[in-house]
Design an enzyme around this catalytic site. Structure first.
Site, PDB file in Angstrom:
ATOM      1  N   PRO A   1       1.149  -1.446   0.300  1.00 36.16           N
ATOM      2  CA  PRO A   1      -0.375  -0.063  -0.043  1.00 36.16           C
ATOM      3  C   PRO A   1       0.763   0.960   0.310  1.00 36.16           C
ATOM      4  CG  PRO A   1      -0.607  -1.660   1.759  1.00 36.16           C
ATOM      5  CD  PRO A   1       0.709  -2.049   1.235  1.00 36.16           C
TER       6      PRO A   1
ATOM      7  N   CYS B   1       1.975   2.767  10.078  1.00 37.58           N
ATOM      8  CA  CYS B   1       1.451   3.948   9.677  1.00 37.58           C
ATOM      9  C   CYS B   1       2.124   4.727  11.198  1.00 37.58           C
ATOM     10  CB  CYS B   1       0.344   4.494   9.613  1.00 37.58           C
ATOM     11  SG  CYS B   1       1.015   6.066   8.762  1.00 37.58           S
TER      12      CYS B   1
ATOM     13  N   LYS C   1      -0.823  -5.555   9.239  1.00 36.34           N
ATOM     14  CA  LYS C   1       0.504  -4.974   8.319  1.00 36.34           C
ATOM     15  C   LYS C   1       0.966  -4.555   9.551  1.00 36.34           C
ATOM     16  CE  LYS C   1       3.301  -2.988   5.348  1.00 36.34           C
ATOM     17  NZ  LYS C   1       3.825  -2.139   5.234  1.00 36.34           N
TER      18      LYS C   1
ATOM     19  N   HIS D   1       6.932  -4.722   8.717  1.00 35.43           N
ATOM     20  CA  HIS D   1       8.206  -4.294   8.352  1.00 35.43           C
ATOM     21  C   HIS D   1       9.310  -4.277   8.787  1.00 35.43           C
ATOM     22  CE1 HIS D   1       9.073   0.063   6.528  1.00 35.43           C
ATOM     23  NE2 HIS D   1       9.747  -0.428   6.806  1.00 35.43           N
TER      24      HIS D   1
ATOM     25  N   ASN E   1       9.139  -7.322   4.805  1.00 35.32           N
ATOM     26  CA  ASN E   1       8.525  -6.152   3.952  1.00 35.32           C
ATOM     27  C   ASN E   1       9.905  -4.853   4.320  1.00 35.32           C
ATOM     28  OD1 ASN E   1       6.797  -2.584   3.848  1.00 35.32           O
ATOM     29  ND2 ASN E   1       8.026  -3.690   2.521  1.00 35.32           N
ATOM     30  N   GLY E   2       9.969  -4.375   3.375  1.00 36.44           N
ATOM     31  CA  GLY E   2      11.909  -3.481   3.715  1.00 36.44           C
ATOM     32  C   GLY E   2      12.819  -3.831   2.992  1.00 36.44           C
ATOM     33  N   ASP E   3      13.334  -2.513   1.759  1.00 35.10           N
ATOM     34  CA  ASP E   3      14.533  -2.355   1.444  1.00 35.10           C
ATOM     35  C   ASP E   3      14.710  -3.470  -0.037  1.00 35.10           C
ATOM     36  OD1 ASP E   3      14.651  -0.249   3.200  1.00 35.10           O
ATOM     37  OD2 ASP E   3      15.942  -1.714   4.277  1.00 35.10           O
TER      38      ASP E   3
ATOM     39  N   ARG F   1       8.901   1.388  -1.886  1.00 38.57           N
ATOM     40  CA  ARG F   1      10.045   2.214  -2.516  1.00 38.57           C
ATOM     41  C   ARG F   1      10.216   1.897  -3.714  1.00 38.57           C
ATOM     42  NH1 ARG F   1      13.373   4.753   1.385  1.00 38.57           N
ATOM     43  NH2 ARG F   1      13.259   2.363   2.827  1.00 38.57           N
TER      44      ARG F   1
END
Length: 632
Positions: free
Chosen positions: A269, A356, A396, A427, A477-479, A502
């Site tokens: 998302p 978030c 999440k 994450h 999740n991450g990088d 990203r």
């Protein structure tokens, strides 16, 4: 390794450049020649004279945050003293519109308006057309895609599909588009008004909320143990009481639609940039699963048009589209889940945002604040499952709210005992980290191993072996910035799949790399074609009139605020590329590649003009995140 760069040094020029930069940064990777934080660009592409720029330290905040406009709604690696972080909250999002507004009933070619002279809009077609800006050259992209233009006479490419005072229609293409190219999860205006006027009945939610509120009261009075807040399957009597609250008993979590996420290519998302045209583009480029931008539960319940635009999806997303919601109140989460199940039926999962990090949500008790209020989080999961019909619920998470104090393991353990989430995404950063520093994949692996051990053991079979408990997928999740990162996540860190955020903004073809198992050195022309496709999808979604062109241009510039950071693998000295590496000022292998890498948002507007015509005088753009652009 010596950093001697004095005259007479035997170090080659390329290495000398890297070493000089290392002295400025003050750190270097110990296992290679890579300079930590510096993209290893070949010497021939580095510009010797650094143009003075308002360099900034990046504060990348695209994933799961940003609550201003909705999408449906310094890059040198050298830290400056001036940090330009956060959002451009004062930017002007209001764009110039038409001076003369054509009546909606006339725009499609109707001869008369049913309101007659009392209508306040223009009915004189010739006068309206004369007042419009000069048409954009070429064929209307919307007409070319679906065989007609829903905007009608307001289209900025009108001359391409307007002849003999009549709008053209390609019936064959229109019929095909109605079957293959359409949008789903559109809420009816009547239902939206019922929500807005608080007249919509939530038959399922009312019973569930009362049930959960009663449990809270009993807990406060000491009449029930704290463990009942887990809402697990051990208390059969309470489950029967819950079922009795409905005319029709709710589906068990195991009876809902099944998710299959093993090795799925998942797009995270993303706020602002994760709009429908972008997600449609990512489906074309290989994504299996996409998510809406984060929707706030209360505006959904209030029937706000802007919020209900977020669950809308393209037909290509059907079967792998999740709607993410955020809230601090269990009753809001429950009612929002019931509303989504009713008004957005082409939803594959409802995802609860518990990660978030932005202050606006955190201070209200939503997003990552739920990591410190596990009882409330569990009530949300239980209640959402009870009212979501056959749509499964997922969550999440982040590692925790504070650095060095991870809490995800305890939360995951409770979710496993609860047995009602179909997927858990972790994450690998805390709330305090936001999006800085590398994600902790060792911690993700620890949690993934824990989940797999438990879901394969007796704990998740239910006390009576009745199959009531869902065995969730575990997603990291991450990088994730390359095919290698993606496969490493699955093969080295135990997750079922990895969610890309990203990395898919900077390099939209990342899932093509995953399928190919190699780096793809996309040419500037190929990359420009991706930008064109996004622009065309934007026009189909927002419209080809002045308003739609402005919306498409603005969100295209937001998209370019990430894609400009891509460094072609062909000009890197060695691989793999890393998401947090920042380059010195560099030039591309041709002028177009240099233009696509420009950090100046004025150049992004120039790129948009290739497909959307000249920007009008009233058009303004400032990137949402201050760190994403600056004038050269």
């Amino acid at each position: 390794m010596s950093h001697d760069t004095a005259e007479g040094s035997l170090e080659p020029d390329s290495k000398r450049i890297k070493l000089d930069t290392a002295e400025e940064i003050g750190s270097q990777d110990s296992d290679s020649n890579r300079i930590k934080g510096i993209a290893p660009i070949k010497a021939e592409y580095i510009l010797e004279k650094q143009v003075a720029q308002n360099e900034v330290e990046h504060d990348d905040e695209a994933e799961g945050q940003g609550l201003t406009e909705r999408g449906n709604g310094g890059e040198n690696g050298v830290k400056n003293k001036k940090k330009n972080r956060g959002q451009n909250k004062k930017r002007n999002l209001v764009q110039a519109n038409e001076t003369i507004k054509l009546c909606e009933q006339i725009k499609g070619g109707a001869a008369e308006c049913k309101f007659g002279e009392s209508c306040k809009y223009e009915h004189d077609v010739a006068k309206y057309i004369a007042s419009k800006p000069t048409d954009i050259p070429g064929v209307c992209p919307v007409f070319a895609a679906i065989g007609y233009c829903p905007i009608g006479l307001r289209c900025r490419w009108l001359t391409s599909h307007f002849s003999n005072n009549k709008l053209d229609v390609n019936e064959e293409l229109k019929s095909k588009a109605l079957l293959e190219n359409y949008e789903v999860n559109r809420i009816d205006i009547k239902d939206q008004m019922l929500l807005n006027r608080k007249k919509f009945d939530f038959p399922k939610s009312e019973g569930v909320i009362k049930y959960l509120d009663d449990r809270i009261v009993r807990n406060e009075k000491g009449q029930a143990s704290e463990n009942t807040e887990n809402a697990d399957n051990s208390d059969i009597t309470e489950k029967k009481d819950l079922a009795a609250s409905f005319i029709e008993s709710p589906l068990l979590a195991t009876e809902k639609k099944k998710l299959y996420l093993k090795g799925a290519k998942i797009l995270s998302p993303l706020t602002t940039v994760g709009n429908l045209p972008y997600r449609r583009l990512m489906k074309k480029l290989g994504a299996d699963v996409t998510y809406s931008e984060m929707a706030l539960a209360l505006p959904l319940l209030q029937g706000q048009k802007s919020e209900w635009a977020l669950p809308r999806a393209h037909s290509s997303e059907v079967g792998g589209f999740g709607v993410q919601i955020a809230t601090s109140k269990h009753w809001q989460a429950i009612k929002a889940a019931e509303a989504i199940a009713k008004f957005a039926p082409h939803t594959s999962e409802i995802n609860l945002n518990c990660g978030c990090p932005i202050d606006l949500l955190y201070k209200q008790g939503a997003g990552s604040a739920l990591l410190d209020n596990q009882g409330r989080l569990m009530r949300m999961v239980v209640g959402m499952n009870a009212v979501s019909g056959d749509i499964p619920v997922t969550v999440k998470l982040r590692t925790g709210t504070r650095d060095g104090h991870p809490t995800a393991r305890n939360i995951v353990s409770r979710l496993l005992e609860n047995g009602q989430v179909a997927s858990i995404t972790l994450h690998g950063r805390s709330r305090a980290q936001r999006y800085t520093r590398l994600a902790d994949w060792d911690y993700i692996k620890d949690i993934a191993d824990f989940v797999k051990e438990k879901r394969e053991g007796k704990l998740l079979e239910g006390e009576e072996g009745d199959g009531r408990i869902v065995k969730p997928w575990i997603i990291g999740n991450g990088d994730i910035f390359s095919w290698k990162d993606w496969y490493d996540a699955i093969e080295k860190f135990s997750v079922d799949s990895s969610m890309v955020a990203r990395g898919a903004l900077i390099k939209p073809w990342i899932f093509e790399e995953v399928d190919a198992r190699q780096y793809l050195d996309k040419s500037a022309t190929e990359r420009l074609e991706i930008v064109k496709t996004y622009a065309n999808y934007g026009l189909e979604h927002w419209g080809s009139d002045t308003y739609g062109v402005n919306q498409t241009r603005r969100f295209l510039c937001e998209f370019l605020s990430f894609t400009h950071r891509y460094i072609p693998v062909g000009i890197l000295e060695y691989l793999p590329p890393r998401i947090n590496d920042r380059p010195p000022l560099w030039k591309g292998r041709n002028e177009l590649e240099t233009l696509l890498a420009s950090t100046d948002y004025k150049d992004w507007i120039k790129i948009s003009e290739m497909f959307l015509g000249p920007a009008n005088e009233g058009f303004e753009f400032a990137p949402k995140h201050k760190s994403n652009a600056y004038e050269s």
